[in-house]
Every structure is written in C-alpha cells, then in structure tokens.
Design an enzyme around this catalytic site. Structure first.
Site, PDB file in Angstrom:
ATOM      1  CD  GLU A 184      45.917  40.266  43.467  1.00 38.58           C
ATOM      2  OE1 GLU A 184      44.983  40.769  42.812  1.00 38.58           O
ATOM      3  OE2 GLU A 184      45.762  39.263  44.171  1.00 38.58           O
TER       4      GLU A 184
ATOM      5  CE1 TYR B 183      39.973  40.380  48.360  1.00 34.45           C
ATOM      6  CE2 TYR B 183      42.048  40.884  49.456  1.00 34.45           C
ATOM      7  CZ  TYR B 183      41.121  41.139  48.466  1.00 34.45           C
ATOM      8  OH  TYR B 183      41.349  42.135  47.552  1.00 34.45           O
ATOM      9  N   GLY B 184      40.609  36.168  48.243  1.00 34.58           N
ATOM     10  CA  GLY B 184      39.760  36.002  47.058  1.00 34.58           C
ATOM     11  C   GLY B 184      40.112  34.796  46.224  1.00 34.58           C
ATOM     12  CB  THR B 185      40.488  34.431  42.533  1.00 34.81           C
ATOM     13  OG1 THR B 185      41.588  35.317  42.306  1.00 34.81           O
ATOM     14  CG2 THR B 185      39.176  35.147  42.258  1.00 34.81           C
ATOM     15  CG  LEU B 186      45.563  34.877  44.385  1.00 33.28           C
ATOM     16  CD1 LEU B 186      46.455  36.012  44.858  1.00 33.28           C
ATOM     17  CD2 LEU B 186      46.261  34.068  43.291  1.00 33.28           C
TER      18      LEU B 186
END
EC number: 4.3.2.8
Length: 165
Positions: free
Chosen positions: A91, A16-19
């Site tokens: 992570e 859901y983020g920087t990936l």
C-alpha cells in the site's frame, strides 16, 4: 505456544478495494508467501468516508476525511505481522496510504470461529486497521464517492494492475 498466544499477535485489517474477494489483487491476501490473512467477515465504516477511484490506473482510495461520503463496505481479515508488513509495502505506507485504526460495524461473520465468545457480536463495533490517505491531490475530493468498490462496477473505471503499468 498455543493458538491463543499466536492469536494475540494477529492484527485486524479492513479492506475495501482491490484486495477484496473477487477483485484484482485478492490473490495477495491468499498467498502464504506474504504471511497469513484469515477472512473473518464483512463490515462497514461507522463514519462516512469518501471512497474514490483515482489516478490514471483507476485505484480505489479511501480519503481520510471522516464525515464526508458514505459508510464504506468491505472485508475484515485477521493478519499476522508478516502479512501486515507486506500490506504496508504493498500500500506504499506511509507515503501513498497511511495505516490508521478505524471503527468498523460488523455486518456478518464467516463460518465458525474456534473461539466464538471472543468475537464481537454482529452489528457491534470493532477497530480495524484501514489503509486510507491524506496524501492525495486536492481535486480528488470532487470525484464521485462509492460505498462499495468493484473493479468491474458501473463506473467503467477498470483497475489497471501493477504488472501492466
């Protein structure tokens, strides 16, 4: 060993983020040195979660507080064991983030599957691993909540990549 045997060892991960595609760390998902990550499609969390941008590096965090926040949109990947281990390290699992199974509603599938009958239908629910956190500063629960993360979003909180820290 056919494709079916290798398929069973793939795990489903929701990012859901920087990936995500177009975000600062997406290249880690496409680098074969980290393992295999195959983009499957888009989804969103069934439960509400607070997605916040925290720390001085503007990192997106999904706080593991189901029932508060938004249905968070993201991408579904199937990953092999090597990529899953890489993501755990990336992570900071289990200290910074914890990998937990979360129910995801499928919004759309990408392209053609080699075995479409094995895919759940669009709008159905599947379980994916999500990196969320219970180990966050208590004041973060008061930060603004987002339903879809973009490093260059209107919030103005641009992500600071690790190599710049």
């Amino acid at each position: 060993m056919g494709w079916k045997a290798s398929l069973t060892r793939m795990a489903c991960v929701f990012v859901y983020g920087t990936l995500k595609k177009g975000q600062p760390n997406h290249s880690f998902m496409t680098s074969c040195t980290n393992g295999i990550a195959e983009f499957q499609g888009r989804g969103r969390t069934i439960d509400l979660y607070p997605l916040v941008i925290g720390s001085k590096h503007n990192i997106p965090y999904l706080l593991n507080v189901p029932g508060k926040g938004h249905h968070v949109t993201g991408e579904i990947y199937s990953v092999d064991d090597q990529m899953l281990q890489f993501l755990d390290e990336f992570e900071g699992c289990p200290d910074m983030y914890q990998r937990t199974p979360v129910r995801i509603e499928i919004l759309e599938w990408e392209g053609k599957s080699s075995a479409p009958e094995e895919r759940p239908a669009v709008n159905s629910i599947m379980e994916c691993f999500v990196y969320s956190t219970t180990t966050y500063p208590p004041e973060w629960i008061n930060l603004p909540y987002y339903d879809n993360y973009d490093s260059l979003g209107k919030h103005g909180l641009r992500y600071n990549p690790r190599e710049n820290r």
